[in-house]
Design an enzyme around this catalytic site. Sequence first.
Site, mmCIF file in Angstrom:
data_model
loop_
_atom_site.group_PDB
_atom_site.id
_atom_site.type_symbol
_atom_site.label_atom_id
_atom_site.label_comp_id
_atom_site.label_asym_id
_atom_site.label_seq_id
_atom_site.Cartn_x
_atom_site.Cartn_y
_atom_site.Cartn_z
ATOM 1 N N HIS A 191 0.810 -1.221 0.000
ATOM 2 C CA HIS A 191 0.000 0.000 0.000
ATOM 3 C C HIS A 191 0.842 1.269 0.000
ATOM 4 O O HIS A 191 0.421 2.292 -0.516
ATOM 5 C CB HIS A 191 -0.984 -0.044 1.169
ATOM 6 C CG HIS A 191 -2.176 -0.892 0.847
ATOM 7 N ND1 HIS A 191 -3.031 -1.385 1.783
ATOM 8 C CD2 HIS A 191 -2.639 -1.343 -0.331
ATOM 9 C CE1 HIS A 191 -3.969 -2.111 1.195
ATOM 10 N NE2 HIS A 191 -3.749 -2.097 -0.083
ATOM 11 N N GLU A 433 -10.173 -11.421 -6.842
ATOM 12 C CA GLU A 433 -8.735 -11.384 -6.572
ATOM 13 C C GLU A 433 -8.240 -12.667 -5.916
ATOM 14 O O GLU A 433 -7.124 -12.714 -5.413
ATOM 15 C CB GLU A 433 -8.358 -10.146 -5.759
ATOM 16 C CG GLU A 433 -9.229 -9.861 -4.575
ATOM 17 C CD GLU A 433 -8.900 -8.534 -3.879
ATOM 18 O OE1 GLU A 433 -7.904 -7.887 -4.208
ATOM 19 O OE2 GLU A 433 -9.672 -8.180 -2.970
ATOM 20 N N ASP A 457 -3.650 -8.845 -5.955
ATOM 21 C CA ASP A 457 -3.798 -10.039 -5.118
ATOM 22 C C ASP A 457 -3.966 -11.295 -5.957
ATOM 23 O O ASP A 457 -3.503 -12.369 -5.573
ATOM 24 C CB ASP A 457 -4.994 -9.876 -4.166
ATOM 25 C CG ASP A 457 -4.591 -9.114 -2.914
ATOM 26 O OD1 ASP A 457 -3.530 -9.437 -2.354
ATOM 27 O OD2 ASP A 457 -5.314 -8.183 -2.525
ATOM 28 N N CYS A 504 -8.934 -3.360 -11.681
ATOM 29 C CA CYS A 504 -8.451 -2.252 -10.850
ATOM 30 C C CYS A 504 -7.103 -2.554 -10.211
ATOM 31 O O CYS A 504 -6.610 -1.787 -9.404
ATOM 32 C CB CYS A 504 -9.482 -1.877 -9.784
ATOM 33 S SG CYS A 504 -9.759 -3.185 -8.589
#
Length: 585
Positions: A191, A433, A457, A504
């Site tokens: 992140h 994911e 992921d 995404c």
Amino acid sequence: MEAIKGIAASPGIAIGKAVVLGESQERIAYRTVEEDQVPAELARVERALEASRADVRRLRTRMASRAGEDAARIFDFHLGLLNDQLLVGPILGDITRERVVAEYAVAEGFRKFADMLRAQPADTIAEKASDVVDLQRRVLGHLGEQVATRVTNTRGPVVVVAHQLTPSQTAELHKARVGGFVTDAGGLTGHTSILARALGMPAVVGCGRATQNIEEGDTVILDGDGGVVIVRPDDGLLERYQFLAREAEARTRALRETVAEESVTRDGMAIQLLGNIEFPEEITQVLANGGAGIGLYRTEFLYLTSEVPPTEEDQLESYRRAIELCAGRPLTIRTLDLGADKYTQEHLDEAERNPFLGLRSIRFCLANPEIFKTQLRALLRASALGPIKIMLPLVSHVMEIRETRMMLNDLCEEFDEQGVPFDRNIALGIMVETPAAALMARAFANEARFFSIGTNDLIQYTLAVDRGNERVAGLYNAANPAVLTLIKSVIRTARHVGIDSSICGEIAGQPLFTPLLVGMGVRTLSMSPGQIPAVKRVVRSLEIDHCESLARRVGSFDSDRQVLSCLRDELRRIDPEALARSEGS
Ligand code: PEP
Ligand code: MG
């Protein structure tokens, strides 16, 4: 001169003096309160101290079970400090006598105590000063203080060097106008890296020993395209990079010219380009870069940037702000993707051994219904203010969607009884994911109104490669045929069943993959705001027929090397500049 190789986490070049982040040096502004507010300030300090003691006790228990009683004893020292009248007494005294605010009294009290320890002749005592600074951050955090790093006050371009940065620290760096950052730890899709790209801040992560090899004040070139950090460069290299930085700026300006242009292929197929955000304010950036709305709003940052969990009202306020900024454009809000992070691990008595396979994302939410319901209530209330969609992360069982739907239905009934307005037709979709969701897409499509493929992921779980581990970063590859096969089949299934689908994950913003994804049938891509112009430029030079034949060709390959070489050839043909940029030359 020394070159340190790392992972190119966020593009761009930064040149500046190194600021090596170690211990923080907080400086809180001097403020006073009225006489009658003094008792309230004293009570705030007591509460913050008590909350910090509870934190330390939790850490102690965890350390004892993981590393034994001896290791855990270091926290006894912390607990002792938090009860030490030599430290606490002057803090309370300053508030009573001088009427200073709690934050100032705490910052000063801890600072003086640390200085006093540093002045001791015995090294073992002086070393304890860093424990005091650590506690200072914790207590200030419980007072709601956003603890600033010392780079806040730095003038001129600097490159921050740290072992690891949390997402909130990264956001702080941005505000301090830092040129870029280098970390020892981290991977491309952590992140912190995602946030760096969102903020347009060049970054190289996973450097291993940058903090040991770079000295405070060294001149550093950070090449966020090539994933290299050059320490103490010679004049020739410095000049070359200064030239490259000027060129990159000119290219970015040129790309921005695509903002007003439509995102359509040469043969007229519209490809919707949306933004991924962590904070509502980033919506302005998405729109300024020519994005058509928000495809992924990662709401867990509300939790990760504050010591206290956000209330329903806090969350509603953020969603309201996002809805206002989107002004009727698409806005997909993802429910909390907590679990594999510091926040949840710190709140457990014993941290999970394998948090990426543990109680994360939708599993964490369903196991903590009070937390989840608070968010769902805020989302439902927000749905009355503008069009939003709800998206669930890391779904791997249909039951997870059904359970969420049941919770939503219960809340809808409650709201009906209370006369609270909400959008009865709000769309509930899922991130695809996990291989389980991808393989069973047809069954999931009966329960979900839309799919968004989270390749970050999906790659990790399909290839069994930790997305944040620099040691296996070479194996983490979106071009792996197993991953591409799953993406293709999810897109096909969605189209067949007639539900919306999008991507995404990070590949949505990589021009190298744009022709392939469009050829596979993807019509909506959601990415970091800064990537939108480059992807739009590629979209505008595509032809659907050609993309489809590219996708067929790629589908016949059995190695990521073949795939990448084919994609490079394709991008070289349609947009050589985009290829040069993606390869960092
Ligand atoms: C993903 O996994 O691809 C994704 C977009 O979600 P995150 O990066 O937040 O895990
Ligand atoms: Mg994800």
